[in-house]
Design an enzyme around this catalytic site. Structure first.
Site, short mmCIF file in Angstrom:
data_model
loop_
_atom_site.label_atom_id
_atom_site.label_comp_id
_atom_site.label_asym_id
_atom_site.label_seq_id
_atom_site.Cartn_x
_atom_site.Cartn_y
_atom_site.Cartn_z
N ASN A 32 0.83 -1.21 0.00
CA ASN A 32 0.00 0.00 0.00
C ASN A 32 0.86 1.26 0.00
O ASN A 32 1.93 1.28 0.61
CB ASN A 32 -0.90 0.03 1.25
N GLU A 82 -3.85 0.06 -3.41
CA GLU A 82 -3.25 -1.21 -2.97
C GLU A 82 -2.76 -1.97 -4.19
O GLU A 82 -3.51 -2.16 -5.13
CB GLU A 82 -4.31 -2.04 -2.24
C1 LIG Z 1 -6.93 -6.67 -8.05
C2 LIG Z 1 -7.73 -6.24 -6.87
C3 LIG Z 1 -9.09 -6.03 -7.01
C4 LIG Z 1 -9.87 -5.63 -5.92
N1 LIG Z 1 -11.22 -5.42 -6.10
C5 LIG Z 1 -11.97 -5.00 -5.06
C6 LIG Z 1 -13.37 -4.75 -5.21
O1 LIG Z 1 -13.96 -4.86 -6.30
N2 LIG Z 1 -14.08 -4.35 -4.12
C7 LIG Z 1 -13.49 -4.18 -2.90
O2 LIG Z 1 -14.17 -3.82 -1.96
N3 LIG Z 1 -12.16 -4.39 -2.72
C8 LIG Z 1 -11.40 -4.79 -3.78
N4 LIG Z 1 -10.05 -5.01 -3.61
C9 LIG Z 1 -9.42 -4.56 -2.38
C10 LIG Z 1 -9.32 -5.62 -1.34
O3 LIG Z 1 -10.52 -5.63 -0.67
C11 LIG Z 1 -8.17 -5.15 -0.47
O4 LIG Z 1 -6.97 -5.41 -1.11
C12 LIG Z 1 -8.24 -5.78 0.86
O5 LIG Z 1 -9.23 -5.12 1.58
C13 LIG Z 1 -6.92 -5.72 1.62
O6 LIG Z 1 -6.67 -4.47 2.10
P1 LIG Z 1 -5.61 -4.31 3.27
O7 LIG Z 1 -4.34 -4.96 2.83
O8 LIG Z 1 -5.48 -2.80 3.44
O9 LIG Z 1 -6.19 -4.96 4.46
C14 LIG Z 1 -9.27 -5.42 -4.67
C15 LIG Z 1 -7.88 -5.62 -4.53
C16 LIG Z 1 -7.10 -6.03 -5.59
C17 LIG Z 1 -5.64 -6.25 -5.40
#
Ligand SMILES: Cc1cc2nc3c(=O)[nH]c(=O)nc-3n(C[C@H](O)[C@H](O)[C@H](O)COP(=O)(O)O)c2cc1C
Length: 149
Positions: A32, A82
């Protein structure tokens, strides 16, 4: 009006700790950027899921998928960026310097019925990203990106 005319777009900064759900709940660890980097994006930069290339410290350039926005599945109130790098790093990357180039838009962020559905969507994002990044124009960007750093 949010738009994609900024692509390809390059960003650099330090890797900081997220909420930690990426690796624990989802199995997709993310690197991040701090809010100072996210807040410096142009106002009209569209939130969503993107693909491109990432380089951490002196490591080679690897493919990445990136989520920019509010993670509607988790109802975040703060905008985050992220990056899931498609490489297994053996060490933790916190404090490392990372540069990414965002090349293409994959989809908008969505909420899902279950964690499994979010995982399926991310798996699909990765499959599409891998395919897109094989195109000649993406490989050219990887090459010039490697030289620039
Ligand atoms: C390729 C990719 C697609 C994602 N798509 C979504 C999504 O459509 N909706 C969503 O709420 N989070 C999405 N996320 C975010 C994840 O929810 C997020 O990486 C997760 O909450 C981890 O966050 P943290 O490391 O801050 O805890 C996506 C993350 C990635 C890497």
């Amino acid at each position: 009006m949010a738009n994609r005319s900024w692509l390809p777009y390059s960003i650099s900064g330090e890797i900081v700790r997220g909420f930690g759900r990426g690796s624990n709940e989802l199995g997709f660890p993310t690197a991040n950027y701090p809010s100072s980097v996210v807040d410096a994006l142009p106002d009209s930069f569209e939130c969503g899921i993107y693909y491109g290339w990432a380089k951490v410290n002196e490591y080679p350039v690897y493919p990445m998928v990136l989520s920019l926005g509010y993670n509607p599945f988790y109802n975040n109130t703060k905008k985050t960026m992220e990056i899931h790098i498609l490489h297994n790093f053996s060490n933790d990357l916190y404090g490392s310097h990372m540069t990414v180039v965002m090349i293409g838009f994959l989809r908008e962020e969505k909420s899902f019925k279950s964690t499994e559905d979010l995982i399926d969507a991310i798996e699909q994002d990765i499959a599409i990203a891998k395919e897109m990044l094989q195109k000649a124009e993406c490989l050219r960007l990887k090459e010039s990106f490697s030289y620039d750093l």
